[in-house]
Design a protein around this motif. Structure first.
Motif, PDB file in Angstrom:
ATOM      1  N   VAL A 115       0.844  -1.207   0.000  1.00 17.21           N
ATOM      2  CA  VAL A 115       0.000   0.000   0.000  1.00 17.21           C
ATOM      3  C   VAL A 115       0.876   1.252   0.000  1.00 17.21           C
ATOM      4  CG1 VAL A 115      -1.701   1.336   1.293  1.00 17.21           C
ATOM      5  CG2 VAL A 115      -1.946  -1.146   1.121  1.00 17.21           C
ATOM      6  N   ALA A 116       1.870   1.269   0.904  1.00 15.44           N
ATOM      7  CA  ALA A 116       2.793   2.413   0.939  1.00 15.44           C
ATOM      8  C   ALA A 116       3.591   2.499  -0.360  1.00 15.44           C
ATOM      9  CB  ALA A 116       3.736   2.296   2.132  1.00 15.44           C
ATOM     10  N   GLY A 117       3.920   1.333  -0.931  1.00 15.69           N
ATOM     11  CA  GLY A 117       4.664   1.306  -2.195  1.00 15.69           C
ATOM     12  C   GLY A 117       3.875   1.940  -3.330  1.00 15.69           C
ATOM     13  N   LEU A 118       2.576   1.636  -3.384  1.00 18.64           N
ATOM     14  CA  LEU A 118       1.736   2.223  -4.438  1.00 18.64           C
ATOM     15  C   LEU A 118       1.515   3.716  -4.191  1.00 18.64           C
ATOM     16  CD1 LEU A 118      -0.933  -0.603  -4.952  1.00 18.64           C
ATOM     17  CD2 LEU A 118       1.119  -0.126  -6.306  1.00 18.64           C
ATOM     18  N   GLN A 119       1.364   4.090  -2.906  1.00 20.12           N
ATOM     19  CA  GLN A 119       1.270   5.519  -2.579  1.00 20.12           C
ATOM     20  C   GLN A 119       2.542   6.238  -3.030  1.00 20.12           C
ATOM     21  OE1 GLN A 119       0.684   5.452   1.659  1.00 20.12           O
ATOM     22  NE2 GLN A 119      -1.507   5.056   1.519  1.00 20.12           N
ATOM     23  N   ARG A 120       3.669   5.586  -2.790  1.00 18.61           N
ATOM     24  CA  ARG A 120       4.952   6.168  -3.167  1.00 18.61           C
ATOM     25  C   ARG A 120       5.041   6.360  -4.679  1.00 18.61           C
ATOM     26  NH1 ARG A 120       9.783   3.817  -5.019  1.00 18.61           N
ATOM     27  NH2 ARG A 120      11.646   5.041  -4.529  1.00 18.61           N
ATOM     28  N   GLN A 121       4.696   5.324  -5.423  1.00 21.55           N
ATOM     29  CA  GLN A 121       4.840   5.411  -6.872  1.00 21.55           C
ATOM     30  C   GLN A 121       3.896   6.438  -7.482  1.00 21.55           C
ATOM     31  OE1 GLN A 121       7.223   4.411  -8.425  1.00 21.55           O
ATOM     32  NE2 GLN A 121       8.049   2.630  -7.375  1.00 21.55           N
ATOM     33  N   MET A 122       2.671   6.518  -6.947  1.00 20.37           N
ATOM     34  CA  MET A 122       1.701   7.458  -7.518  1.00 20.37           C
ATOM     35  C   MET A 122       2.151   8.897  -7.324  1.00 20.37           C
ATOM     36  SD  MET A 122      -0.996   6.823  -9.260  1.00 20.37           S
ATOM     37  CE  MET A 122      -1.358   8.146 -10.430  1.00 20.37           C
ATOM     38  N   SER A 123       2.813   9.166  -6.193  1.00 18.95           N
ATOM     39  CA  SER A 123       3.298  10.523  -5.944  1.00 18.95           C
ATOM     40  C   SER A 123       4.718  10.723  -6.467  1.00 18.95           C
ATOM     41  CB  SER A 123       3.252  10.837  -4.441  1.00 18.95           C
ATOM     42  OG  SER A 123       3.955   9.853  -3.696  1.00 18.95           O
ATOM     43  N   PHE A 124       5.544   9.694  -6.302  1.00 24.29           N
ATOM     44  CA  PHE A 124       6.971   9.788  -6.602  1.00 24.29           C
ATOM     45  C   PHE A 124       7.250   9.740  -8.106  1.00 24.29           C
ATOM     46  CE2 PHE A 124      11.236   7.799  -6.794  1.00 24.29           C
ATOM     47  CZ  PHE A 124      11.940   8.696  -6.011  1.00 24.29           C
ATOM     48  N   ALA A 125       6.737   8.691  -8.757  1.00 25.96           N
ATOM     49  CA  ALA A 125       7.005   8.519 -10.196  1.00 25.96           C
ATOM     50  C   ALA A 125       6.323   9.597 -11.027  1.00 25.96           C
ATOM     51  CB  ALA A 125       6.555   7.132 -10.652  1.00 25.96           C
ATOM     52  N   SER A 126       5.163  10.049 -10.560  1.00 29.97           N
ATOM     53  CA  SER A 126       4.465  11.106 -11.291  1.00 29.97           C
ATOM     54  C   SER A 126       5.349  12.342 -11.426  1.00 29.97           C
ATOM     55  CB  SER A 126       3.166  11.493 -10.565  1.00 29.97           C
ATOM     56  OG  SER A 126       2.272  10.408 -10.537  1.00 29.97           O
ATOM     57  N   VAL A 127       6.095  12.651 -10.351  1.00 26.59           N
ATOM     58  CA  VAL A 127       6.956  13.829 -10.364  1.00 26.59           C
ATOM     59  C   VAL A 127       8.252  13.557 -11.116  1.00 26.59           C
ATOM     60  CG1 VAL A 127       8.297  15.425  -8.919  1.00 26.59           C
ATOM     61  CG2 VAL A 127       6.003  14.728  -8.217  1.00 26.59           C
ATOM     62  N   VAL A 148      11.647  13.107  -4.121  1.00 26.92           N
ATOM     63  CA  VAL A 148      12.027  12.653  -2.778  1.00 26.92           C
ATOM     64  C   VAL A 148      11.468  13.589  -1.715  1.00 26.92           C
ATOM     65  CG1 VAL A 148      13.944  12.284  -1.186  1.00 26.92           C
ATOM     66  CG2 VAL A 148      14.099  11.430  -3.515  1.00 26.92           C
ATOM     67  N   ALA A 149      11.616  14.886  -1.915  1.00 27.86           N
ATOM     68  CA  ALA A 149      11.128  15.868  -0.943  1.00 27.86           C
ATOM     69  C   ALA A 149       9.620  15.718  -0.725  1.00 27.86           C
ATOM     70  CB  ALA A 149      11.449  17.280  -1.430  1.00 27.86           C
ATOM     71  N   PHE A 150       8.917  15.329  -1.776  1.00 27.37           N
ATOM     72  CA  PHE A 150       7.458  15.206  -1.720  1.00 27.37           C
ATOM     73  C   PHE A 150       7.005  13.856  -1.154  1.00 27.37           C
ATOM     74  CE2 PHE A 150       3.396  14.334  -4.116  1.00 27.37           C
ATOM     75  CZ  PHE A 150       2.608  15.203  -3.385  1.00 27.37           C
ATOM     76  N   ALA A 151       7.665  12.783  -1.544  1.00 26.94           N
ATOM     77  CA  ALA A 151       7.156  11.433  -1.265  1.00 26.94           C
ATOM     78  C   ALA A 151       7.982  10.632  -0.265  1.00 26.94           C
ATOM     79  CB  ALA A 151       7.056  10.652  -2.583  1.00 26.94           C
ATOM     80  N   GLN A 152       8.956  11.230   0.419  1.00 27.64           N
ATOM     81  CA  GLN A 152       9.834  10.486   1.320  1.00 27.64           C
ATOM     82  C   GLN A 152       9.098   9.679   2.396  1.00 27.64           C
ATOM     83  OE1 GLN A 152      12.854   9.759   1.069  1.00 27.64           O
ATOM     84  NE2 GLN A 152      13.647   9.247   3.082  1.00 27.64           N
TER      85      GLN A 152
END
Length: 312
Positions: free
Chosen positions: A85-97, A133-137
């Protein structure tokens, strides 16, 4: 021809942003067990040291598939997707940027010029990597903590859910605990983003200019595989240090450098390449799935938008 063809109109920044996050989530769903195996192998030396102090027996992992087999046997198959769940949250915010905004930032640095040098590509990769990183850490910290914790009866679980993990870390370590390891993660993602995106960009451009390949699936596959291999070789040492530092209990390491020094002293230089094979299997397969899906999603979204506009 397989898949959607290149769109007549270049995809917008919004299409790239949404497409990158969605493609990264699909890639994570398919490759998450490899990522979990990588994390377990990376922290293995640390886990053995803790077990020696506490007189407990530490589970030993050997190789990628040996780690996956051991985890399924001792913790059940669900353990391979611990932290998903945290991994998908990370990718949706992290990879998008970091991926979705790469082209826009690259154009900003080149001021719209058709000629894009390697310097502009590297600068764009560093910029979007640091922004992501600053956004999705916090999502990355929670993901690593979940992947590292064993689910067997002999181990007390640190967190019982994703929301509980965010709350517990903030309560016990302060809000800054959710941004633990930001410095090594920025370093890692500057390296990963530059290597991954710039290599993909460069290989793809080279293939289109110098080979009969066109801007379709075979070209995307080869470019993505090459990007995954280069990224793993260059980024593994920083990735291992980042994982160890983010997973460490409060006070175990005073700084990122002390974590790296402890690894070198206690385990030797090869410790920095622990989990290399699962890292390569994961990054190689993740890159192939993500970039191929991303390219197709961009084209599908632009085609859908074109058809909707034509109907109206």
């Amino acid at each position: 021809m397989v898949g959607f063809g290149p769109a007549d109109v270049p995809p917008s920044a919004a299409v790239k942003f949404v497409g990158a996050g969605t493609a990264a989530c699909i890639a994570d769903l398919l490759t998450f067990p490899l990522d979990t195996a990588k994390v377990r192998l990376q922290i293995q030396g640390e886990a053995r040291a803790s077990a020696a102090k506490g007189k407990e027996s530490a589970v030993k992992y050997r190789g990628v598939f040996g780690t996956i087999t051991t985890m399924v046997r001792t913790e059940g198959p669900r353990s391979l997707y611990s932290g998903l769940v945290a991994g998908l949250q990370r990718q949706m915010s992290f990879a998008s940027v970091r991926i979705g905004l790469y082209d826009s930032v690259k154009q900003f640095y080149t001021k719209g010029s058709d000629h894009v040098g390697i310097g502009s590509r590297l600068l764009a990769g560093c910029t979007t990597g640091a922004m992501a990183v600053a956004f999705a850490q916090p999502t990355d910290v929670v993901k690593v903590r979940f992947q590292a914790q064993a689910r067997s009866a002999g181990h007390a679980r640190r967190y019982c859910g994703t929301i509980d993990a965010y709350k517990t870390i903030a309560k016990e370590e302060g809000i800054h605990g959710l941004w633990k390891g930001t410095a090594p993660n920025i370093a890692r993602n500057a390296i990963v983003n530059c290597t991954e995106l710039v290599t993909y960009d460069f290989i793809k451009d080279t293939l289109l200019r110098s080979t009969p390949l066109t801007d379709n699936l075979p070209c995307h596959f080869v470019s993505a595989f090459g990007a995954g291999l280069c990224t793993t070789v260059i980024a593994s040492p920083v990735d291992v240090v980042k994982t160890r530092y983010m997973n460490a209990p409060l006070g175990q390491y005073s700084t990122v450098l002390s974590c790296a020094a402890a690894m070198m002293t206690k385990e030797g230089p090869l410790a920095f390449y622990k989990g290399f094979m699962p890292s390569f299997l994961r990054l190689g397969s993740w890159n192939v799935v993500m970039f191929v899906t991303y390219e197709q999603l961009k084209r599908a979204m632009m085609a859908a938008n074109h058809n909707r506009t034509a109907i109206l």
